[in-house]
Design a protein around this motif. Sequence first.
Motif, PDB file in Angstrom:
ATOM      1  N   VAL A 219       0.868  -1.185   0.000  1.00  0.00           N
ATOM      2  CA  VAL A 219       0.000   0.000   0.000  1.00  0.00           C
ATOM      3  C   VAL A 219       0.903   1.233   0.000  1.00  0.00           C
ATOM      4  O   VAL A 219       1.673   1.443   0.934  1.00  0.00           O
ATOM      5  N   CYS A 220       0.813   1.998  -1.075  1.00  0.00           N
ATOM      6  CA  CYS A 220       1.715   3.133  -1.278  1.00  0.00           C
ATOM      7  C   CYS A 220       0.959   4.427  -1.041  1.00  0.00           C
ATOM      8  O   CYS A 220      -0.247   4.511  -1.301  1.00  0.00           O
ATOM      9  N   HIS A 221       1.678   5.452  -0.592  1.00  0.00           N
ATOM     10  CA  HIS A 221       1.019   6.737  -0.329  1.00  0.00           C
ATOM     11  C   HIS A 221       0.362   7.306  -1.583  1.00  0.00           C
ATOM     12  O   HIS A 221      -0.680   7.954  -1.509  1.00  0.00           O
ATOM     13  N   SER A 222       0.939   7.041  -2.745  1.00  0.00           N
ATOM     14  CA  SER A 222       0.344   7.614  -3.959  1.00  0.00           C
ATOM     15  C   SER A 222      -1.005   6.965  -4.293  1.00  0.00           C
ATOM     16  O   SER A 222      -1.791   7.525  -5.052  1.00  0.00           O
ATOM     17  N   ASP A 223      -1.279   5.798  -3.701  1.00  0.00           N
ATOM     18  CA  ASP A 223      -2.614   5.210  -3.888  1.00  0.00           C
ATOM     19  C   ASP A 223      -3.702   6.139  -3.358  1.00  0.00           C
ATOM     20  O   ASP A 223      -4.826   6.126  -3.856  1.00  0.00           O
TER      21      ASP A 223
ATOM     22  N   GLY B  69      -2.975  -0.800  -6.692  1.00  0.00           N
ATOM     23  CA  GLY B  69      -1.966  -1.759  -6.246  1.00  0.00           C
ATOM     24  C   GLY B  69      -0.849  -1.882  -7.257  1.00  0.00           C
ATOM     25  O   GLY B  69      -0.996  -2.550  -8.275  1.00  0.00           O
ATOM     26  N   HIS B  70       0.295  -1.188  -6.987  1.00  0.00           N
ATOM     27  CA  HIS B  70       1.397  -1.246  -7.953  1.00  0.00           C
ATOM     28  C   HIS B  70       2.673  -1.864  -7.374  1.00  0.00           C
ATOM     29  O   HIS B  70       3.697  -1.872  -8.035  1.00  0.00           O
ATOM     30  N   GLU B  71       2.610  -2.374  -6.126  1.00  0.00           N
ATOM     31  CA  GLU B  71       3.794  -3.029  -5.539  1.00  0.00           C
ATOM     32  C   GLU B  71       3.478  -4.516  -5.361  1.00  0.00           C
ATOM     33  O   GLU B  71       3.039  -4.925  -4.280  1.00  0.00           O
ATOM     34  N   ASN B  72       3.683  -5.282  -6.393  1.00  0.00           N
ATOM     35  CA  ASN B  72       3.156  -6.644  -6.356  1.00  0.00           C
ATOM     36  C   ASN B  72       4.196  -7.737  -6.516  1.00  0.00           C
ATOM     37  O   ASN B  72       5.098  -7.634  -7.346  1.00  0.00           O
TER      38      ASN B  72
ATOM     39  N   ALA C  69       8.991  -2.620  -5.705  1.00  0.00           N
ATOM     40  CA  ALA C  69       8.423  -2.249  -7.001  1.00  0.00           C
ATOM     41  C   ALA C  69       8.100  -0.762  -7.118  1.00  0.00           C
ATOM     42  O   ALA C  69       8.075  -0.213  -8.212  1.00  0.00           O
ATOM     43  N   CYS C  70       7.865  -0.091  -5.970  1.00  0.00           N
ATOM     44  CA  CYS C  70       7.643   1.368  -6.040  1.00  0.00           C
ATOM     45  C   CYS C  70       8.564   2.087  -5.061  1.00  0.00           C
ATOM     46  O   CYS C  70       9.442   2.827  -5.454  1.00  0.00           O
ATOM     47  N   SER C  71       8.359   1.818  -3.774  1.00  0.00           N
ATOM     48  CA  SER C  71       9.156   2.494  -2.765  1.00  0.00           C
ATOM     49  C   SER C  71      10.655   2.224  -2.992  1.00  0.00           C
ATOM     50  O   SER C  71      11.486   3.128  -2.933  1.00  0.00           O
TER      51      SER C  71
HETATM   52 ZN   LIG Z   1       3.897   3.872  -5.162  1.00  0.00          ZN
END
Ligand SMILES: [Zn+2]
Length: 352
Positions: A37-41, A71-74, A157-159
């Motif tokens: 769960v990313c802040h940009s979500d 959901g982009h960190e998978n 994948a993101c952070s």
């Molecule tokens: Zn992100």
Amino acid sequence: MRMFQVCVCGQPLQCNEGPTPEPKGSEILLKVLAAGVCHSDLHLADGWFDLGGGKKMSLADRGMKLPVTLGHENVGKVVAVGPDAKGVKVGSVLLADPWIGCGQCEVCKRGEENLCRAMKSAGVFSNGGYADYLIVPHPRYLFEIGDLPPERAAPLACSGITTFSALRKVPTIASEPTVIIGAGGLGLMALGLHKRMGGHSAIVVDIDPVKREAAMKAGAAHVVDGAAADAAAQIMKLTKDGAGAWAVIDLVGSGKSARVGFDSLIKGGKYIIVGLYGGDITVSLPPIAMRALTIQGSYLGSIPEMAELMELVRKTGLPDVPVTTRPLDDVNKAHAELRAGKVVGRVVLTPA
Ligand SMILES: [Zn+2]
Ligand SMILES: [Zn+2]
């Protein structure tokens, strides 16, 4: 399969059910094991970014179509592959790089799909991993995680890639302290990678004492309260001869954090903006030239950088970012906690 989707901007995500997709062509179907769960979500769910001065950037204008699964960190397990998805074995557990470009333009051809002007990023412009299954369009987006636990690898994948790419833009990483503004999930990841990339000391800035303490525990050389009126002066005092910082990585990206970061630079220093909190600042132009300052944006990371990052963490281990796992159904609760600033480290959903 279940999918948690943005259906109406500004509303909680809705759980929709639909048929599990079948991979065609070069596609791969993953059963999602971990979705960070990313802040940009939060911005994606809201549908806009704050540009400062009362202006907003609408994500609909940038090509976001609803409903879309966030959901982009998978990380997922391969359950089926299309006929042209070469070299991917059913049963392997892989990280999915969500920063998908058009694949056709010059920028994409050199691997910088993160800078493509027609991005199809998973969890932004195409369905992401807040779901039971995820379609990945091509094997080039998949990376081995080795022995890393899926829930701890997913945030790479993101952070991970975002902070890695920003840190790669710091030429003085091994010789001078790097200033990192923001000690949330991104900040702790940056701190851990900084050390693994040869950084010897980091000055971490955050307005929250709990997060500053987490940064100290995670190996920061110094912490500074970003809300202090003299925050920039405090940062400068911690650098060699009090002359200022050679590099500031701003993971917050608010008007206030940018002011602190920009004002603490040495002559020749570099302010790298990563965070998308939003806002604006006014800067005098002559000193930018006379002091040879650099203001640089850094956005996600390229496919070659992702490969480099994965090699680095397989060799040196993952940064010690606290990870809390939660069931997929808790996604709206997780968003609320993140919005309230109550999350230290990363929340990762585990749909399986
Ligand atoms: Zn992100
Ligand atoms: Zn492209």
